[in-house]
Write an enzyme that holds these catalytic residues in place. Structure first.
Site, mmCIF file in Angstrom:
data_model
loop_
_atom_site.group_PDB
_atom_site.id
_atom_site.type_symbol
_atom_site.label_atom_id
_atom_site.label_comp_id
_atom_site.label_asym_id
_atom_site.label_seq_id
_atom_site.Cartn_x
_atom_site.Cartn_y
_atom_site.Cartn_z
ATOM 1 N N ARG A 100 11.897 -61.517 37.949
ATOM 2 C CA ARG A 100 10.658 -62.031 38.538
ATOM 3 C C ARG A 100 9.883 -62.935 37.578
ATOM 4 O O ARG A 100 9.056 -63.733 38.018
ATOM 5 C CB ARG A 100 9.775 -60.866 38.994
ATOM 6 C CG ARG A 100 10.238 -60.249 40.306
ATOM 7 C CD ARG A 100 9.461 -58.993 40.644
ATOM 8 N NE ARG A 100 9.892 -57.867 39.820
ATOM 9 C CZ ARG A 100 9.429 -56.632 39.954
ATOM 10 N NH1 ARG A 100 8.512 -56.381 40.860
ATOM 11 N NH2 ARG A 100 9.876 -55.661 39.177
ATOM 12 N N HIS A 134 16.218 -62.744 42.242
ATOM 13 C CA HIS A 134 14.878 -63.001 42.770
ATOM 14 C C HIS A 134 14.635 -64.492 42.964
ATOM 15 O O HIS A 134 13.903 -64.891 43.877
ATOM 16 C CB HIS A 134 13.822 -62.414 41.829
ATOM 17 C CG HIS A 134 12.443 -62.425 42.396
ATOM 18 N ND1 HIS A 134 12.075 -61.688 43.502
ATOM 19 C CD2 HIS A 134 11.326 -63.097 42.016
ATOM 20 C CE1 HIS A 134 10.813 -61.896 43.780
ATOM 21 N NE2 HIS A 134 10.325 -62.758 42.891
ATOM 22 N N ASP A 172 6.417 -63.205 52.717
ATOM 23 C CA ASP A 172 5.737 -64.260 51.963
ATOM 24 C C ASP A 172 6.535 -65.549 52.107
ATOM 25 O O ASP A 172 7.638 -65.559 52.647
ATOM 26 C CB ASP A 172 5.557 -63.880 50.484
ATOM 27 C CG ASP A 172 6.875 -63.480 49.819
ATOM 28 O OD1 ASP A 172 7.923 -64.065 50.152
ATOM 29 O OD2 ASP A 172 6.850 -62.580 48.967
ATOM 30 N N LYS A 195 0.039 -64.984 52.518
ATOM 31 C CA LYS A 195 -0.725 -64.030 51.718
ATOM 32 C C LYS A 195 -1.239 -64.682 50.440
ATOM 33 O O LYS A 195 -0.784 -65.733 50.009
ATOM 34 C CB LYS A 195 0.151 -62.830 51.350
ATOM 35 C CG LYS A 195 1.259 -63.172 50.365
ATOM 36 C CD LYS A 195 2.086 -61.961 50.002
ATOM 37 C CE LYS A 195 3.115 -62.339 48.928
ATOM 38 N NZ LYS A 195 3.959 -61.214 48.554
ATOM 39 N N THR A 226 6.436 -51.784 44.148
ATOM 40 C CA THR A 226 5.362 -50.817 44.376
ATOM 41 C C THR A 226 5.041 -50.660 45.857
ATOM 42 O O THR A 226 4.230 -49.815 46.232
ATOM 43 C CB THR A 226 4.081 -51.254 43.642
ATOM 44 O OG1 THR A 226 3.684 -52.543 44.115
ATOM 45 C CG2 THR A 226 4.314 -51.311 42.144
ATOM 46 N N ALA A 227 5.678 -51.477 46.698
ATOM 47 C CA ALA A 227 5.582 -51.404 48.162
ATOM 48 C C ALA A 227 4.251 -51.880 48.728
ATOM 49 O O ALA A 227 4.006 -51.745 49.928
ATOM 50 C CB ALA A 227 5.885 -49.982 48.671
ATOM 51 N N GLY A 228 3.393 -52.460 47.894
ATOM 52 C CA GLY A 228 2.116 -52.959 48.403
ATOM 53 C C GLY A 228 2.301 -54.097 49.379
ATOM 54 O O GLY A 228 1.685 -54.123 50.454
#
Length: 314
Positions: A100, A134, A172, A195, A226-228
């Site tokens: 990332r 990624h 996204d 977003k 983190t699944a946010g």
């Protein structure tokens, strides 16, 4: 599948032994005899217990949690194989960590994806085999061949068999290309969540581009950390009138509050691939794990036999 059993050797680190065992079984070979031990101060030691001289060696190791230990294990294994006179060493990294950080988003940021590329090459890797980087441009960070397999066909086959997906959603802008291909294959429309991310691992949903009202939606991404992102996106879809939400991703990193967030989320089912070993204590009833052993075994066989990799992308 393998026709010359004297030449190929498969070894695995500690990060994802279940996947390595499945790959070995698919290929009809055994995993090599090797010990990875840790000294009392935390240093890692590698002891190869069989000859690898002149052999085509494949080291199966995701750089998953604990990320730094997994990466160091891989580097030490590569170095050990080269010093043992292996003919060719391929790092099989189902999940490529540190991917990332592939550019300088802010002043004085590191580019750790390039750093890891340098470390792998410096340790002696002759080739890298991975899945769903990624960012595709990370392949250009290497001066050795890098094969980046796609996990989306496995997810597409699963959801096509379910037969109730009515819209594919990209969480996204960066995932639009991946989501569009899935939508085209399933023959359903595409929607995009626009977003804004104020800081790392914090997402604020702005708007949804596309019609999701009265539709069962499938969110596609390369990883869930983190699944946010995925949980807030799913809630936004529900608020916009979606009747149900599935989530599909290649890499289940699942760090920090991920499990709690997914358990409380409005997502009906989360489907992962097994590039990262999800331990039993993290498995929820809404989780489904699909195997990548078949495509990795075919890729290893293709590399070993010096055949074109393009057949795996068609």
């Amino acid at each position: 599948m393998i026709t010359n059993l004297k030449e190929i050797k498969l070894f695995t680190g500690n990060a994802n032994k279940p996947l390595a065992e499945k790959i070995a079984k698919k290929l009809g070979v055994r995993l090599g005899d090797m010990e990875l031990n840790t000294f009392s101060d935390g240093e890692i030691n590698c002891n190869i217990k069989e000859s690898v001289r002149g052999r085509d060696v494949f080291l199966i190791q995701s750089t998953a949690q604990p990320v730094n230990d997994s990466l160091m294990e891989l580097l030490i294994m590569i170095d050990a194989m080269q010093r043992a006179s292996a003919g060719r060493v391929t790092a099989v990294m189902p999940y490529f960590g540190y991917a990332r950080q592939d550019r300088k988003a802010r002043a004085r940021d590191p580019i750790t994806a390039k750093l890891v590329a340098n470390l792998l090459t410096g340790a002696g890797a002759d080739r890298v085999l991975t899945m769903d980087l990624h960012a595709d441009q990370i392949q250009g960070f290497f001066d050795i061949p890098v094969d980046n397999l796609h996990g989306s066909p496995i997810l597409m086959d699963y959801f096509a068999a379910k037969g109730d997906v009515e819209c594919v959603v990209s969480p996204d802008v960066g995932s639009v290309k991946r989501a569009r291909k899935v939508a085209e294959t399933l023959g359903v429309p595409l929607a995009i969540i626009d977003k804004r991310r104020p800081k790392a691992n914090v997402m604020e949903v702005m708007s949804i581009i596309g019609d999701v009202k009265d539709k069962k939606c499938l969110m596609i991404d390369d990883m869930i950390d983190t699944a946010g992102t995925i949980c807030q996106g799913a809630q936004a879809l529900k608020d916009a009138g979606a009747t149900g939400v599935y989530a599909g991703c290649t890499h289940g990193v699942l760090s920090g509050p991920a499990i709690e967030r997914l358990e409380k989320s409005v997502i009906d089912q989360v489907v992962f691939l097994d590039t990262i070993n999800i331990h039993a204590d993290k498995m929820l009833k809404k989780f489904k794990v699909l195997s990548t052993a078949d495509i990795f075994s075919r890729a290893i066989d293709t590399i070993y036999m010096d055949k074109p990799m393009s057949r795996l992308y068609d």
